[in-house]
Design an enzyme around this catalytic site. Sequence first.
Site, PDB file in Angstrom:
ATOM      1  N   LEU A  45      88.435  13.268  55.395  1.00  0.00           N
ATOM      2  CA  LEU A  45      87.390  13.220  56.427  1.00  0.00           C
ATOM      3  C   LEU A  45      87.252  14.621  57.003  1.00  0.00           C
ATOM      4  CD1 LEU A  45      87.429  10.826  59.542  1.00  0.00           C
ATOM      5  CD2 LEU A  45      87.709  13.275  59.820  1.00  0.00           C
ATOM      6  N   ASN A  46      86.008  15.087  57.238  1.00  0.00           N
ATOM      7  CA  ASN A  46      85.877  16.262  58.097  1.00  0.00           C
ATOM      8  C   ASN A  46      84.812  16.022  59.164  1.00  0.00           C
ATOM      9  OD1 ASN A  46      84.602  16.970  55.384  1.00  0.00           O
ATOM     10  ND2 ASN A  46      83.906  18.771  56.464  1.00  0.00           N
ATOM     11  N   ASP A  47      83.847  16.880  59.326  1.00  0.00           N
ATOM     12  CA  ASP A  47      83.001  16.875  60.528  1.00  0.00           C
ATOM     13  C   ASP A  47      82.407  15.522  60.925  1.00  0.00           C
ATOM     14  OD1 ASP A  47      83.288  19.405  59.516  1.00  0.00           O
ATOM     15  OD2 ASP A  47      81.155  19.813  59.347  1.00  0.00           O
ATOM     16  N   SER A 107      76.861  18.468  56.627  1.00  0.00           N
ATOM     17  CA  SER A 107      76.749  18.015  58.019  1.00  0.00           C
ATOM     18  C   SER A 107      75.339  18.047  58.591  1.00  0.00           C
ATOM     19  CB  SER A 107      77.667  18.849  58.903  1.00  0.00           C
ATOM     20  OG  SER A 107      78.979  18.443  58.669  1.00  0.00           O
TER      21      SER A 107
END
Length: 489
Positions: A45-47, A107
């Site tokens: 998971l990131n942003d 994103s």
Amino acid sequence: MEWTKEQRYRKIEDASKEELLKLRSEVMECKWRQTFHIQPETGLLNDPNGFSYYNGEYHLFYQWFPFGPVHGLKYWYHTKSKDLVHWSNVGIGIEPSNRYDSHGAYSGSAIEHDGKLHLLYTGNARDEEWGRHPYQCLATMDKTGKIEKSSEPVIDKVPIGYTDHFRDPKVWKEGKEFYAVIGAQRENETGCVVLYRSLDLLHWEFAGEVQTNLPSFGYMWECPDYFVLQDKGVLIFSPQGLKPDGDHYHNIYQSGYLLGTRLDVKDRTFTHNAFQELDRGFDFYAPQTMIAPDGRRILIGWMGLPEIDYPTDQSGWAHCLTLPREVTIRGDKLIQQPVKELQSLRKEQQQIRDVLDQEKKVYNHFTGTTFEMVCEFEDFDADEFGIEFRAGDNERTILKYDARQKKIVLNRTHSGAPVGEAFGTERKCSLDAPKIKFHLFVDISSVEIFINDGEEVFTSRIFPKTDSREIRFFAEGGSTLFHAAKWDI
Ligand code: FRU
């Protein structure tokens, strides 16, 4: 394990059910799975993306690579909640599927328009020479939750003067017009933010660069966010390439804000004061905000950083999101407080009131691995005082106030399995106050610490053993009065 390009850019439909189940069961065995944070079922998971309120619910997406703890083909994973506390997994929100986002749905943000939630994101495409081509793309979600992607990007070029590091649109509405800030890199390899405008979210006009007084501040600004709060303009971004400076900028990349007068969208001037970090801990990046129906400005960040190995990697997953924080302005500073809805997590409460005089103390049954705790220290003449938590044999995370230096110090040298040690194991920030208040949210492998009602925040992953559950209170070189209240979560 080394990941090949083929493994990183594989699509989820190319995996069998058995493979995904196997990944999931590996992850489930990990002793560092969180209990009240948003985390991926598998992979990385990131942003946070598309954080919004639509059709009676909060929606929150995140950057997701399903197959392992590395950055590969990114999807938007969709979660939703009625109360900002209990989130349910909806599933994949946006999948990379065409030539504009062939190498990832990067994103972006969300806004409601004409009854639909509009999701504006960066399509990341790579050519045969592995050159990057960013496109700003649109998808819409209707009230049934169906998400549809537009077949063509809404911004298909990088304007002259900028490189292909051009991404992460954050959209808002002012009057009749929509605006978006996009993170960019100038051709001279300095970071900045540019502004676009649109009347319908489909046709966008390049307005130009947001004029700050930071002409050379890192090589790229990722994940910008702009909003008006208490009649001031706030520009948040995550600059890459800053060098450590005193107690500042010790993480691999930073994230912070400029506070100023409202951005003049006509000439794009932004008059502001110095850049300030949003968080003083080890693991915080790429935050995004939204407005709740009652007008609160709420922020969620990624509790992780790129290019660093984390102990959960071995179990096939990495990272989580922070808890939601309410943002307000006091003086020339953003104040961040955990949203009040989090109180619904509180279970059994315990309290202590005591004096510490050159000693370290533990209290009967005052222990835990997942809890919220508020500790207030006052009437102190000690040189330093504070707490050790998630403590056990040879393990402890130390949070203290160094009254001689007037600094808050978070030390994870002995927190458990090491992480990011190349970037140091201590974080500090100055604070001069007659009372010191620590407000902690401790989950299985993280801590979020709000200092003096949100003046500063320290967000960090920690990877202790399951039985490191002691909470110790200490004062050195003098005494302090303290009061602590703890709720199990
Ligand atoms: C920030 C970031 C963004 C990009 C996304 C890709 O962490 O690099 O700039 O859109 O992650 O996952």
